[in-house]
Design a protein around this motif. Structure first.
Motif: not given
Length: 733
Positions: A240-248, A262-268, A339-341
């Protein structure tokens, strides 16, 4: 002509007959009558040819062509040529070739202007080369063709920081399997040694051994669960940390095609599905894989002939699992997208609740949510249907194997010279279920694995995406940026084939204030996005102090640019924290000074908690004008050599606007300033105004000079003046 371009023989022959040389060609997948087929656009040194069915269906002299354009249509597009005589429709193409024809339009137009120095090799990277499915993004990975073993290896590799615990987990798993396979062996001993031979004195020993093995197995399973839970939680936390960092650090183009939900769905959600697999599925897979092979060896040792009958259903189970995977994997991929939608729609419903209520759109909004929810339910039902069918089929296949063993084992334990004892048979039957057990529940693990892998693919898609280019090989460090900005023939499009900036060139001197003017959609905010490198131009060059932006690190560039966006965003913290955001080691006195300069101090101290007032999510506890002034104070405390004001006074009344204008006049002294404003009166003091129209520069000059020209700017001033006068009266200006 580019040697990489493959030219069909018939095309080459037709062009040679005209004594011409092919400069460039592009294939279309639609014919002249808009049916699927092949059609070619061929560019020679003197004309453009459209070749269909081995015939030249259209030809246009290059001297007559002013430019090529691509038009968006339903399901595809159309290529047109603008000539002095009018518009010429050249060909049609499907959505699959939109990126290729966007490149074609750009290249041909460059060639027409004698600006092209090399022939491009246009890659067909919008389709998967393996399965020919459309890619989620151009040049991206195909979610259907990702090697699942590779995904599993990447997931396991995430556990490398916890090697010691992983090795201990493997050892505990192996011991657990040992104690799991003991009970059938003890059962054999009780039947053959105690019941058959009458050695009742050993019964206590065997019963104790059975209880002890069960107890040790229970303890080892408890340790196994503790270890696997810890390791999986750490892996998902890191992921999750790597994913959030990649998004930044992701390029802004990545988000233009994706919804926030969709991004929230991927992280959570996707990370949660992966954790479920790591907690439940992977340990089960590990334990039962070891058990499967250990019991298989034991079965062969007891009776290899009966074991062959046990193995008969195995190929059916393996091929059935392959069928199950192929059926469920696409469903889970689609399920994750839906689910993301659904998250995005729910987020909109919550954030836009006031608008929904004020427009009496509750039923409409409920209908939108229910429609997506129905799609999700349909996918869930379909996946559960496949899962249930396969589970029942697996149980029947295993029962068939057990039936074969009973049928052929009767002769082995009866007769004068039996090959097996009754204990052997009972142990064999016990081991069959230990052997088949992993296969029976393998469908459940496969379910977890399929969902986890689908989620992992979506997560790795983000992590593996190309981030913003922070540094180049020849990074230049500027000490004391002066603020000279230059655009050189810049072209840019948010989507391939839809150019929004078309050959813009201008230069801003250090300390100069320039206003960008134009109708909505003319490209004003896009130029701001390019200066800050939220996006990179498709072609052309942008320079600051004579240095190309790409040679500056993003951190250095953005620390030297202060920006107040049209829609200010505040973080859920205090007012003081939001003013100081992005600036290190700020004294409280500096925060107050910046707030006073932005005419925000009075309303701040009027609040109960003053500068410690919590602004709420996205600044929901403040009015639009208050949020705008906080954003301006943030830019003031930043004190950058380049200041960008994108509709900085759009959310304030006339009196507040005058106050902010005085602050901005002081702020812009000896500072390069680029301002966008719909209220054209706010740009009267600009040194120059650049008027944009359809992504191109239409006029340049001061306020008075442009009024004298009586062009687009004068028309905009006349259009806005009546509205501005009315607003000034209403707001007391």
């Amino acid at each position: 002509m580019n040697s990489d371009l493959h030219v069909p023989q018939i095309i080459s022959e037709l062009v040679e007959k005209r004594n011409a040389t092919i400069v460039f060609l592009q294939r279309s997948d639609l014919t002249c009558d808009k049916k699927f087929g092949e059609l070619y656009l061929v560019l020679t040194r003197s004309e453009i040819l459209i070749i269909n069915n081995e015939n030249i269906s259209k030809k246009i002299e290059l001297a007559d062509v002013m430019e090529l354009r691509s038009e968006e249509l339903v399901g595809g597009g159309r290529l047109i040529a603008v000539t002095e005589q009018g518009i010429e429709h050249l060909l049609y193409y499907s959505n699959n070739l939109v990126p290729q024809f966007a490149d074609t339009v750009f290249f041909v137009n460059e060639y027409l202007q004698n600006r092209c120095t090399s022939i491009p090799w246009i890659k067909n990277d919008s389709m998967c080369s393996k399965c020919l499915s459309p890619l989620p993004e151009r040049g991206g990975n195909c979610p259907r063709c990702v090697p699942h073993l590779k995904i599993l290896k990447r997931i396991i590799a995430l556990a490398s920081p916890h090697r010691t615990r992983v090795l201990f987990l493997i050892a505990v798993t192996a011991l657990g399997v040992l104690f799991q396979v003991l009970p059938p062996f003890i059962t054999k001993k009780i039947v053959d040694d105690v019941i058959t031979k009458g050695n009742y004195g050993r019964l206590g020993f065997y019963i104790s051994a059975m209880i002890l093995s069960g107890l040790l197995y229970l303890i080892l399973r408890f340790v196994n669960i503790q270890l696997s839970s810890f390791i999986s939680a750490q892996i998902v936390k890191d992921l999750r940390s790597r994913l959030h960092a990649a998004i930044q650090y992701m390029k802004m183009t990545f988000f233009t095609r994706r919804e926030p939900g969709e991004m929230v769905s991927r992280v959570m959600y996707d990370a949660g599905e992966l954790q479920n697999f790591l907690v439940d599925g992977l340990p089960f897979l590990l334990v039962n894989t070891v058990t499967f092979f250990a019991v298989g060896i034991i079965l062969f040792k007891i009776d290899w002939q009966l074991t062959l009958f046990v193995l008969i259903p195995v190929p059916l189970l393996i091929f059935g699992s392959g069928w199950y995977w192929k059926k469920l994997h696409p469903l889970f991929l689609r399920e994750g997208s839906v689910i993301g939608h659904l998250h995005s729609v729910l987020n909109e419903s919550l954030q836009g609740l006031k608008i929904i209520k004020s427009c009496s759109q509750e039923r409409h909004r409920i209908g939108i949510f229910d429609n997506i929810n129905d799609k999700l339910t349909t996918l869930k039902i379909k996946s559960q249907r496949y899962s249930g069918l396969f589970n029942e089929l697996v149980f029947w296949i295993m029962s068939f194997g057990v039936s074969l063993v009973w049928y052929f084992s009767v002769k082995k334990i009866t007769g004068k010279n039996p090959d097996l004892t009754l204990g052997d048979l009972l142990a064999f039957i016990g081991y069959i279920w230990l052997f088949y057990g992993p296969l029976q529940w393998f469908t459940v693990v496969l379910n977890w694995m399929t969902q986890a892998f689908a989620g992992a693919e979506r997560i790795f898609e983000v992590i593996d995406s190309v981030p913003e280019n922070n540094n180049c090989k020849e990074t230049v460090v500027i000490s004391g940026m002066r603020g000279e900005i230059e655009f050189r023939n810049v072209h840019f499009s948010y989507e391939q084939g839809k150019e929004v900036i078309k050959g813009v060139s201008f230069k801003i001197r250090p300390g100069e204030m320039v206003g960008l003017v134009g109708r909505s959609g003319s490209g004003k905010s896009t130029l701001i996005n390019l200066i800050t490198r939220f996006y990179d131009p498709d072609s052309g060059e942008i320079l600051i102090d004579g240095i190309p932006l790409k040679k500056l690190s993003l951190e250095q560039l953005r620390k030297n640019i202060g920006i107040v966006m049209q829609e200010p965003f505040l973080f859920n913290g205090t007012i003081a924290e939001n003013i100081a955001y992005g600036t290190e080691s700020v004294e409280f006195g500096e925060i107050i000074k910046a707030a006073k300069a932005a005419y925000a101090h009075n309303f701040i101290i009027g609040k109960q908690d003053g500068y410690d007032t919590l602004v709420g999510d996205s600044g929901e506890n403040l009015s639009g004008g208050e949020k705008q002034r906080i954003a301006i104070a943030r830019a003031i405390i930043h004190n950058p050599p380049v200041l960008i004001l994108d509709e900085a006074t759009s959310s304030v009344d006339a009196i507040t606007e005058k106050q902010i204008q005085h602050a901005i006049e002081t702020l812009t002294v000896n500072r390069t300033t680029i301002a966008i404003a719909h209220r054209l009166s706010t740009l009267r003091n600009a040194d120059r105004l650049i008027v944009l129209s359809d992504g191109m520069i239409a006029e340049v000059g001061s306020h008075d000079e442009l009024l004298e020209k009586n062009g687009i700017y004068a028309e905009l001033v006349n259009s806005y003046s009546a509205i501005n006068d009315l607003q000034s009266v209403m707001w007391g200006g």
